[in-house]
Motif scaffolding. Structure first.
Motif, short mmCIF file in Angstrom:
data_model
loop_
_atom_site.label_atom_id
_atom_site.label_comp_id
_atom_site.label_asym_id
_atom_site.label_seq_id
_atom_site.Cartn_x
_atom_site.Cartn_y
_atom_site.Cartn_z
N VAL A 286 0.86 -1.18 0.00
CA VAL A 286 0.00 0.00 0.00
C VAL A 286 0.90 1.23 0.00
CG1 VAL A 286 -1.76 1.30 1.25
CG2 VAL A 286 -1.82 -1.22 1.25
N LEU A 287 0.67 2.12 -0.94
CA LEU A 287 1.46 3.35 -1.06
C LEU A 287 0.60 4.52 -0.58
CD1 LEU A 287 3.02 2.81 -4.61
CD2 LEU A 287 3.91 2.08 -2.38
N ASP A 288 1.05 5.15 0.50
CA ASP A 288 0.29 6.24 1.11
C ASP A 288 0.91 7.59 0.76
OD1 ASP A 288 -1.29 7.85 2.69
OD2 ASP A 288 -0.31 7.31 4.58
N ARG A 289 0.46 8.18 -0.34
CA ARG A 289 0.84 9.54 -0.77
C ARG A 289 2.33 9.68 -1.05
NH1 ARG A 289 0.25 12.44 3.85
NH2 ARG A 289 0.44 10.43 4.92
N LEU A 290 2.97 8.67 -1.57
CA LEU A 290 4.39 8.80 -1.95
C LEU A 290 4.51 9.77 -3.11
CD1 LEU A 290 4.52 6.17 -0.21
CD2 LEU A 290 6.38 5.46 -1.72
N GLN A 291 5.44 10.70 -2.99
CA GLN A 291 5.56 11.78 -3.97
C GLN A 291 6.61 11.53 -5.04
OE1 GLN A 291 3.50 14.92 -3.44
NE2 GLN A 291 2.56 13.10 -2.56
N ASP A 292 7.67 10.83 -4.71
CA ASP A 292 8.81 10.69 -5.61
C ASP A 292 8.59 9.53 -6.58
OD1 ASP A 292 11.86 11.53 -5.96
OD2 ASP A 292 11.72 9.36 -6.11
N ALA A 293 8.62 9.86 -7.87
CA ALA A 293 8.38 8.83 -8.88
C ALA A 293 9.43 7.73 -8.83
CB ALA A 293 8.35 9.47 -10.26
N GLY A 294 10.68 8.09 -8.53
CA GLY A 294 11.72 7.08 -8.43
C GLY A 294 11.46 6.11 -7.30
N ASN A 295 11.01 6.61 -6.16
CA ASN A 295 10.67 5.73 -5.04
C ASN A 295 9.53 4.80 -5.41
OD1 ASN A 295 12.59 6.71 -3.23
ND2 ASN A 295 11.21 8.23 -2.36
#
Length: 256
Positions: free
Chosen positions: A116-125
């Motif tokens: 589950v990805l909660d508002r991750l901003q960095d496209a690389g991450n």
């Protein structure tokens, strides 16, 4: 295969693809994505995806392997390198790219091991986490609203082909996760549980939070378990993509 030699930057197909390549979330309106490079195209083909259109340079047409890839689509555009650069997001553009039609957004699989990805901003991450999920056999990734667009060109490049073997669901709210029948686990520096010393449920859903803010309180409240990752070097925190890889590896290790 229909083969067209294009020399004008005003060609309607090229104009459309330039807009698609430049808009990180453009696929949500068009239902298709632009992928660049033979690696991504081969990864898609290996997973059973068929490109709707391939674009390659005049030089690539002289390469037997790249010319063969062009044959995977019903239509291919051959363009000068100068025109291909207009589609590229790379400092050193590849010589081939493709447009893929996305399937309808899948429903959440309640029983699947997930990230589950909660508002991750960095496209690389985001792309790196998708790559780790695929590597460790976790086939479902659920992205909450505010997370970088999963099919954006930057996330696609960082994912290195992982997208094509994953169930990707995005635009979710925390309440949408109520359908999951697997327990949610988050990392935390405020817990007595140490990752490699606690029995992890399997399958489970690993929750990875915003790079600066971490997991939201609403989502943390849904977690059945929080674990800490030992950091004897004394750093305050790990990069979220590194943390995800460690957690996914430990889940797989404990499965034996």
């Amino acid at each position: 295969m229909k083969l067209d030699h294009i020399t004008s930057r005003d060609n309607p197909a090229l104009v459309r693809l330039r807009k698609l390549a430049a808009d990180a979330a453009g696929y949500r309106k068009t239902g298709s994505v632009w992928i660049e490079g033979d690696h991504l195209l081969r990864a898609a083909l290996q997973r059973g995806w068929q490109p709707a259109l391939v674009v390659l340079t005049e030089g690539a047409m002289q390469d037997a392997a790249l010319a063969a890839l062009a044959g995977s689509a019903p239509r291919a555009l051959v363009v000068p390198m100068a025109l291909f650069k207009g589609l590229s997001g790379l400092e050193s553009p590849a010589q081939i790219g493709a447009e893929l039609t996305l399937p309808a957004a899948p429903a959440i699989d309640p029983a699947a091991a997930s990230v589950v990805l909660d508002r991750l901003q960095d496209a690389g991450n985001v792309g790196a986490i998708l790559r780790s999920a695929a590597a460790f056999g976790v086939r479902q990734v659920l992205a909450l609203k505010g997370t970088a667009a999963l099919w954006s060109p930057k996330v696609l490049r960082a994912g290195q082909g992982a997208h094509f073997g994953l169930r990707l669901v995005e635009g979710l709210a925390a309440d949408d996760l109520a359908v999951l029948r697997v327990p949610l686990i988050a990392t935390s520096s405020h817990t007595e549980h140490v990752l490699h010393r606690v029995a992890l449920p399997s399958p489970c859903a690993w929750v990875m939070g915003h790079e600066g803010q971490g997991v939201s309180l609403a989502l943390m409240a849904r977690c059945a378990l929080t674990v800490g990752i030992p950091q004897p070097g004394g750093e305050e925190s790990l990069n979220v993509a590194a943390a995800a890889a460690i957690c996914l590896y430990e889940s797989e290790r404990q499965k034996g």
